[in-house]
Scaffold this active site. Structure first.
Site, PDB file in Angstrom:
ATOM      1  N   THR A   1       0.826  -1.003   0.057  1.00 23.18           N
ATOM      2  CA  THR A   1      -0.172  -0.133  -0.221  1.00 23.18           C
ATOM      3  C   THR A   1       0.968   1.147   0.139  1.00 23.18           C
ATOM      4  OG1 THR A   1      -1.717  -1.016   1.216  1.00 23.18           O
ATOM      5  CG2 THR A   1      -1.654   1.096   1.527  1.00 23.18           C
ATOM      6  N   GLY A   2       0.469   2.027  -0.836  1.00 24.09           N
ATOM      7  CA  GLY A   2       1.221   3.693  -0.510  1.00 24.09           C
ATOM      8  C   GLY A   2       1.248   4.141  -1.979  1.00 24.09           C
TER       9      GLY A   2
ATOM     10  N   ASP B   1       8.349   3.170   5.418  1.00 26.97           N
ATOM     11  CA  ASP B   1       8.691   4.924   5.918  1.00 26.97           C
ATOM     12  C   ASP B   1       9.868   4.920   6.389  1.00 26.97           C
ATOM     13  OD1 ASP B   1       5.789   5.664   5.602  1.00 26.97           O
ATOM     14  OD2 ASP B   1       5.412   3.924   7.107  1.00 26.97           O
TER      15      ASP B   1
ATOM     16  N   GLU C   1      -0.778  -5.598   6.057  1.00 29.04           N
ATOM     17  CA  GLU C   1       0.802  -5.632   5.520  1.00 29.04           C
ATOM     18  C   GLU C   1       1.558  -6.464   6.318  1.00 29.04           C
ATOM     19  OE1 GLU C   1       1.314  -1.074   3.505  1.00 29.04           O
ATOM     20  OE2 GLU C   1       1.873  -1.287   5.772  1.00 29.04           O
TER      21      GLU C   1
ATOM     22  N   LYS D   1      14.471   7.467   2.787  1.00 27.53           N
ATOM     23  CA  LYS D   1      13.957   6.574   3.818  1.00 27.53           C
ATOM     24  C   LYS D   1      15.141   5.564   4.200  1.00 27.53           C
ATOM     25  CE  LYS D   1       9.496   6.610   2.156  1.00 27.53           C
ATOM     26  NZ  LYS D   1       8.131   5.887   1.569  1.00 27.53           N
TER      27      LYS D   1
END
Ligand code: 5RP
Length: 223
Positions: A25-26, A84, A103, A121
């Protein structure tokens, strides 16, 4: 091309015919799914996707990628997801997009995990990015107090004053820790707090990281 697009496109090349693929996701995974959709349409790539969020399911289905639920598959060959923060010893923080529970469930059933990130990151130590913790709404204020007492600087994630609800109907508390010296010990502690459903520490789960820097993609094997 931006870094997210570059790593997303590169990641799609790791998907082989017949695979069951965990779809993260993202905003970085977005580009991966776009490219996967292109391969399905133009190359006739056969795969089954297992989604980690309602948003990813919607996008994948719009692009003609077949999606099954995690309970409809025996195992997942490969999962491609964002992150992240990733530390030098390959621990990670995830959950910026509030999808950390699914996730992690998908990650735990995956034979291989690839994370796709831009170079900002990659960090020495985790913790500058606030650590997301998914909690049951019932009694959440007591968890906020507990975290405050521990000095974890908790913030209930909200939109326009209302707590955001995850796809699982839970709340997210973000912990502004600054620096996490021992992510394994912290994970163990959070694993044992009643009311915490899951946390965003993904310690040593990743196998390969694709790091984008403009058009360039660095391939980093996790040890
Ligand atoms: C969602 C996640 C994302 O993978 C993470 O937040 C990275 O997202 P982006 O690629 O948009 O920066 O963990 O829960």
């Amino acid at each position: 091309m931006n870094s997210k697009e570059a790593v997303g496109i590169k990641a799609a090349a790791y998907v082989e015919d017949g695979m069951t693929v965990g779809l993260g996701t993202g905003s970085t995974v977005y580009y991966f799914i776009l490219e996967l959709g292109r391969r399905v349409k133009e190359e006739g790539l056969q795969l089954v996707g297992v989604s980690t969020s309602d948003a990813t399911t919607t996008l994948a289905e719009q692009l003609g990628i077949p999606v099954k639920t995690i309970d409809e598959v025996e195992k997942i060959d490969l999962t491609i997801d964002g992150a992240d923060e990733i530390s030098a010893d390959f621990c990670g923080i995830k959950g910026g997009g509030a999808a950390l529970l699914r996730e992690k469930i998908v990650a735990m059933q995956s034979d291989r995990i690839i994370w796709i990130v831009d170079s900002s990151k990659m960090v020495e130590k985790l913790g500058k990015f606030p650590l997301p913790v998914e909690v049951i709404p019932y009694g959440y204020s007591h968890l906020l107090r507990l975290f405050r007492e521990k000095g974890y600087e908790p913030h209930l994630r909200n939109v326009e004053g209302d707590p955001i609800l995850t796809d699982n109907g839970n709340y997210i508390i973000d912990l502004a820790l600054g620096r996490i010296d021992d992510p394994r010990a912290l994970a163990d502690e959070l694993d044992h707090i009643t009311g915490v459903v899951e946390h965003g520490l993904f310690n040593n789960l990743v196998d390969l990281v694709l790091v984008g820097d403009g058009d360039d993609v660095l391939v980093v094997e996790a040890d």
